[in-house]
Design an enzyme around this catalytic site. Structure first.
Site, PDB file in Angstrom:
ATOM      1  N   CYS A  65      11.299  55.210  -6.088  1.00 56.85           N
ATOM      2  CA  CYS A  65      11.119  56.654  -6.524  1.00 56.85           C
ATOM      3  C   CYS A  65      10.705  56.891  -7.890  1.00 56.85           C
ATOM      4  CB  CYS A  65      12.737  57.364  -6.725  1.00 56.85           C
ATOM      5  SG  CYS A  65      12.564  59.002  -7.212  1.00 56.85           S
ATOM      6  N   CYS A 137       6.989  60.009   6.373  1.00 52.88           N
ATOM      7  CA  CYS A 137       5.923  60.429   6.011  1.00 52.88           C
ATOM      8  C   CYS A 137       5.886  60.922   4.537  1.00 52.88           C
ATOM      9  CB  CYS A 137       5.346  61.619   7.058  1.00 52.88           C
ATOM     10  SG  CYS A 137       3.642  62.213   6.522  1.00 52.88           S
TER      11      CYS A 137
HETATM   12 ZN   LIG Z   1      14.795  59.384  -7.250  1.00 54.77          ZN
END
Ligand SMILES: [Zn+2]
Length: 153
Positions: A65, A137
């Site tokens: 992330c 996606c």
């Molecule tokens: Zn995160």
């Protein structure tokens, strides 16, 4: 392995508990991220297809992330979908991703977010390759590829 049935169950009944939580204000995120990263992850934006750096990269590593550095996907579950966005068939761990029903733009879709910091990542669809049948996606701008990280699995 997660299938579409699991995805729907998470979106309707609630998501698995993440290992950690990272929470910041909109202003704190704005300072940490580039304008594109901020728009996509915190304001649920979408990058133009084929524009992302990670779209055609198949180097080994983990996809973390961009906001909180939690591993979300890895190169072993990445595949070429031809859509112009990085695509994966599974998350790296069942509790890495959070699912929410998204009925914006007159479509019913399942939004996928980082389960640690709620960053918007993209959507998941039931038309991926077997055996899971899932296609995550994901916007390139919402991830960083950590090429050093694969060996510590
Ligand atoms: Zn995160």
């Amino acid at each position: 392995m997660l299938t579409w049935k699991d995805v729907i169950k998470f979106a309707v009944n609630g998501n698995p508990t993440p290992d950690n939580r990272v929470e910041k204000t909109e202003n704190e995120w704005r300072k940490l991220l580039t304008p594109d990263q901020f728009r996509i992850t915190r304001l649920k934006g979408t990058e133009r297809p084929h524009s992302g750096d990670l779209c055609s990269t198949y180097d080994e590593g983990k996809y973390n992330c961009v906001c909180c550095d939690t591993p979300l996907f890895d190169s072993t579950i990445k595949f070429s979908s031809g859509t112009g966005w990085p695509s994966f068939t599974q998350p790296i761990a069942e509790n890495a991703i959070k699912y929410e029903k998204d009925d914006s733009f007159g479509m019913v879709r399942v939004e996928v977010m980082c389960n640690t910091c709620d960053a918007h990542l993209g959507h998941v669809f039931p038309d991926g390759p077997e055996p899971s049948g899932l296609r995550y996606c994901i916007n390139s701008e919402s991830m960083i590829l950590d090429k050093e990280a694969l060996n510590d699995n």
